[in-house]
Write an enzyme that holds these catalytic residues in place. Structure first.
Site, PDB file in Angstrom:
ATOM      1  CB  CYS A   2      16.277  97.159 -12.792  1.00  0.00           C
ATOM      2  SG  CYS A   2      16.097  97.761 -14.464  1.00  0.00           S
ATOM      3  NE  ARG A  27      19.192  92.571  -9.644  1.00  0.00           N
ATOM      4  CZ  ARG A  27      18.120  91.815  -9.437  1.00  0.00           C
ATOM      5  NH1 ARG A  27      18.171  90.840  -8.578  1.00  0.00           N
ATOM      6  NH2 ARG A  27      17.013  92.041 -10.099  1.00  0.00           N
ATOM      7  CD1 TRP A  73      21.346  95.412 -18.286  1.00  0.00           C
ATOM      8  CD2 TRP A  73      19.366  94.419 -18.599  1.00  0.00           C
ATOM      9  NE1 TRP A  73      21.496  94.442 -19.243  1.00  0.00           N
ATOM     10  CE2 TRP A  73      20.308  93.826 -19.457  1.00  0.00           C
ATOM     11  CE3 TRP A  73      18.051  93.954 -18.624  1.00  0.00           C
ATOM     12  CZ2 TRP A  73      19.982  92.795 -20.332  1.00  0.00           C
ATOM     13  CZ3 TRP A  73      17.720  92.928 -19.484  1.00  0.00           C
ATOM     14  CH2 TRP A  73      18.687  92.362 -20.336  1.00  0.00           C
ATOM     15  CG  ASN A  97      14.034  96.497 -10.181  1.00  0.00           C
ATOM     16  OD1 ASN A  97      14.554  97.546 -10.503  1.00  0.00           O
ATOM     17  ND2 ASN A  97      14.574  95.653  -9.318  1.00  0.00           N
ATOM     18  N   GLY A  98      11.062  96.070 -13.561  1.00  0.00           N
ATOM     19  CA  GLY A  98       9.939  95.415 -14.240  1.00  0.00           C
ATOM     20  C   GLY A  98       9.529  96.216 -15.464  1.00  0.00           C
ATOM     21  CD  GLU A 479      26.589  75.700 -19.467  1.00  0.00           C
ATOM     22  OE1 GLU A 479      25.600  75.960 -20.175  1.00  0.00           O
ATOM     23  OE2 GLU A 479      26.986  76.445 -18.557  1.00  0.00           O
ATOM     24  CE  LYS A 483      28.719  79.436 -18.780  1.00  0.00           C
ATOM     25  NZ  LYS A 483      27.544  79.117 -17.998  1.00  0.00           N
ATOM     26  CD  GLU A 486      27.241  83.331 -19.938  1.00  0.00           C
ATOM     27  OE1 GLU A 486      27.683  82.167 -19.814  1.00  0.00           O
ATOM     28  OE2 GLU A 486      26.270  83.740 -19.307  1.00  0.00           O
ATOM     29  CG  HIS A 502      23.255  65.446 -40.993  1.00  0.00           C
ATOM     30  ND1 HIS A 502      22.925  64.656 -42.073  1.00  0.00           N
ATOM     31  CD2 HIS A 502      23.415  64.611 -39.948  1.00  0.00           C
ATOM     32  CE1 HIS A 502      22.866  63.388 -41.687  1.00  0.00           C
ATOM     33  NE2 HIS A 502      23.172  63.335 -40.403  1.00  0.00           N
ATOM     34  CE  LYS A 602      24.319  84.410 -11.440  1.00  0.00           C
ATOM     35  NZ  LYS A 602      25.004  83.332 -12.182  1.00  0.00           N
TER      36      LYS A 602
HETATM   37  C1  AGP Z   1      24.411  81.318 -17.817  1.00  0.00           C
HETATM   38  O1  AGP Z   1      25.792  81.392 -17.841  1.00  0.00           O
HETATM   39  C2  AGP Z   1      23.699  82.468 -18.268  1.00  0.00           C
HETATM   40  N1  AGP Z   1      24.155  83.647 -17.701  1.00  0.00           N
HETATM   41  C3  AGP Z   1      22.215  82.340 -18.521  1.00  0.00           C
HETATM   42  O2  AGP Z   1      22.097  81.534 -19.642  1.00  0.00           O
HETATM   43  C4  AGP Z   1      21.295  81.794 -17.406  1.00  0.00           C
HETATM   44  O3  AGP Z   1      21.558  80.437 -17.202  1.00  0.00           O
HETATM   45  C5  AGP Z   1      19.826  82.019 -17.830  1.00  0.00           C
HETATM   46  O4  AGP Z   1      19.593  83.387 -17.941  1.00  0.00           O
HETATM   47  C6  AGP Z   1      18.834  81.388 -16.893  1.00  0.00           C
HETATM   48  O5  AGP Z   1      18.933  81.886 -15.597  1.00  0.00           O
HETATM   49  P1  AGP Z   1      18.247  81.163 -14.379  1.00  0.00           P
HETATM   50  O6  AGP Z   1      18.900  79.831 -14.214  1.00  0.00           O
HETATM   51  O7  AGP Z   1      18.481  82.082 -13.215  1.00  0.00           O
HETATM   52  O8  AGP Z   1      16.802  81.008 -14.715  1.00  0.00           O
END
Ligand code: AGP
Length: 607
Positions: A2, A27, A73, A97-98, A479, A483, A486, A502, A602
């Site tokens: 949000c 966001r 959101w 927000n929240g 990672e 990526k 995602e 395993h 984000k």
């Molecule tokens: C990363 O590509 C993601 N969008 C997500 O995993 C992100 O790293 C995670 O939400 C943590 O965010 P922050 O680093 O702002 O705490």
């Protein structure tokens, strides 16, 4: 996630709100809305499911001097127009927000008192509650209502009985005030209003603000005035826009030559063989006394933290554990004041990480935040903060913030190793001078991005991917998988290569590409064996290797992506750029929504 904006002044309120909301699109959101008081003193509410352009289409030209806007959101109730903000009760309109944690019990109470609810949201409770306590002072009503809620909030409130005032308040959700000339703003995020002003006041927890065209007054929840400092934001808006790249993500991948350099600027002290960490606020003695490090982070930042474990243990000889914020906060951590808790978070607003840090602080631990956002909540919650200086990151997929977090962890580990006499000055000098060369190496990888694009196209039909690595390359494998899933929605697993046998080896077949992060190092022969294990099961291998090994590895791999030669310890900084580009080009070929992947935001400011 949000976003909130608010405006009061002589400008074109509707367009200022729309423009500010657009700046919050990064966001992630699923609906948007606004409330304005028109020049006849009437409150006008517009909201719509979907994009801001759809909201724009339903807002007529109206002259107004005050308004609030919101991107939602969904957390409580589906992403519908009905559930979009603002929520209103009587003359009162609220954006929020929240999460209001006790909204169910408040809702039952309010219903029994005759208030009628038309949405599924927790926010509507706030609107009715403020209305309930309102007599003639809007700020007082908001303060009284907030006294009854549990949870987190950043809110903007207006009423057509007070067309010259906006009320805002915050607890555990970011909120700023923008100061203009004969106009003022509220927002949840700086880029929202940077086009209009770079004069910012950061609002702290449990503060309530009365914003008028010519004044901003901040109070604590008892109504006592609070003195606030004005900050000048140096980012220009240009830095937060795409600068000619088709996507923010690609722009941010390319910016890594600069961001990595920025993270190191002024911190490398090669002559001494140490790192300048004045801002750290920990002297050598204090560093020596830590017996353990606990790293807390989420998502990509967690993967950075995992590399931190190898660095703190391998270079500084200090036992290090890594946990996700969401697990740590509900675990029974064994912490002592001799444990240093390091929280890694790009945004500085991730709710799980923030909660975990507060939990850790309650054990008397020192907390050190590594964050990218100056003035973010974590920077105020943690006892020590260091900034990655990667610059604003708009793409939901973290890229440059990740490599800057890694650089920061290298610097910290070297500094700790020196303070604890675990590394001599020569080794430190050598690592620091190799670090200095990293931006140049990244440039070379970027120059050859076409090869990675070719690789992505070759395997674009794959339904499953594996990423494998050993030791310091294992976090890069995790990672790489994160990526890819995602932004391309391809199922991907990151594995410690030795673990394949395993279980997951059962999934390896000719249709599953395996990305092996295999630069030279003490586990190189081991990963070569793992590569052979998967090629024996007909899998295609994409190998990320040192440029010197190109010819040798070509015998086993279907595609080889070379990285420039650097110290073994530092190779994750280079292989990370490769896996980012691989994910990017795969998503591009699949025509995915790269900067705003489905279901993701984000900044994850709710639990
Ligand atoms: C990363 O590509 C993601 N969008 C997500 O995993 C992100 O790293 C995670 O939400 C943590 O965010 P922050 O680093 O702002 O705490």
């Amino acid at each position: 996630m949000c976003g909130i904006v608010g405006y009061i002044g002589d400008g074109d309120t509707v367009n200022i709100l729309l423009e500010s909301l657009r700046k919050l699109e990064y966001r992630g959101y699923d609906s948007a809305g606004m409330a304005i008081i028109d020049d006849k003193g009437k409150a006008r509410i517009f909201k719509n499911e979907g994009e801001i352009s759809e909201l724009e289409a339903i807002v007529p030209e109206i002259s107004s001097h005050v308004g609030i806007g919101h991107t939602r959101w969904a957390t409580h109730g589906r992403p519908t127009t009905q559930n979009a903000h603002p929520h209103c009760s009587g003359n009162i309109c609220v954006v929020h927000n929240g999460i209001i944690e006790n909204y169910q019990e408040l809702k039952s109470e309010l219903i029994s008192e005759g208030f009628v609810f038309i949405s599924d949201t927790d926010t509507e409770v706030l609107a009715h509650l403020i209305n309930k306590y309102y007599s003639d002072d809007l700020g007082l009503a908001v303060g009284t209502a907030l006294g009854h809620v549990r949870g987190s909030y950043a809110i903007g409130v207006l009423s057509n009985e007070h067309p010259d005032e906006l009320i805002a308040a915050r607890k555990d959700s970011p909120l700023i005030i923008g100061l203009g000339k004969d106009e003022n703003f509220i927002a949840s995020d700086i880029p929202a209003i940077l086009k209009y002003t770079n004069r910012i006041i950061y609002i702290d927890n449990l503060e309530l603000i009365s914003v008028k065209q010519g004044s901003v007054r901040v109070f604590d929840m008892e109504g006592n005035p609070v003195e606030k400092e004005e900050h000048i934001i140096e980012w220009d808006l240009e830095a937060a826009e795409k600068a000619g790249y088709p996507h923010f993500m690609l722009k941010e991948i390319h910016e890594q030559t600069r961001s990595i350099h920025e993270t190191m600027t002024g911190r490398l002290h090669e002559l001494e063989g140490d790192v300048n960490f004045g801002e750290l606020g920990l002297d050598r003695n204090e560093i020596r006394q830590f017996q353990r490090i606990e790293i807390i982070a989420c998502g990509t930042s967690y993967n950075a933290g995992l590399l931190g474990k190898y660095l703190f243990e391998g270079l500084a000889g200090i036992h290090t554990d890594v946990d996700t914020g969401s697990e740590f906060r509900y675990s029974s951590p064994v912490l002592a004041p001799s444990t240093l808790v390091i929280a890694i978070t790009q945004s500085g607003e991730t709710a799980d990480t923030l909660a975990a840090v507060r939990e850790a602080a309650s054990y008397g631990c020192r907390t050190l935040a590594i964050t990218n956002v100056v003035g973010s909540t974590i920077s105020r919650d943690a006892s020590h903060t260091i900034y990655t200086r990667a610059g604003p990151e708009i793409g939901v997929a973290a890229t440059k913030s990740f490599t800057s977090q890694l650089v920061m962890l290298y610097l910290l580990a070297i500094h700790f190793a020196r303070a604890r006499s675990m590394m001599d000055a020569d080794r430190a000098r050598m690592l620091l001078s190799e670090l200095r060369k990293i931006p140049g190496h990244v440039s070379r990888i970027l120059e050859d991005a076409g090869t990675i694009h070719e690789c992505a196209s070759m395997f674009v039909k794959a339904k499953d991917y594996f990423f494998i690595g050993r030791n310091i390359n294992y976090p890069v494998a995790l990672e790489g998988a994160l990526k890819l899933k995602e932004i391309s929605y391809i199922h991907a697993e990151g594995y410690a290569a030795g673990e394949l046998k395993h279980g997951p080896l059962a999934l390896i077949s000719k249709d599953v590409p395996v990305v092996a992060i295999a630069p030279q190092g003490h586990t190189y022969d081991k990963i070569l064996s793992n590569i052979k294990e998967v090629t024996a099961r007909d899998a295609s291998v994409i190998a990320i290797v040192d440029c010197d090994d190109y010819c040798e590895i070509e015998k086993f791999a279907d595609f080889v992506i070379p990285i420039p030669k650097t110290d073994e310890m530092l190779t994750p900084l280079l292989s990370s750029v490769v896996i980012q580009l691989l994910a990017y080009y795969t998503a591009l070929e699949l025509k995915c929504s790269i900067d705003k992947p489905r279901n993701l935001a984000k900044s994850v400011t709710v639990e």
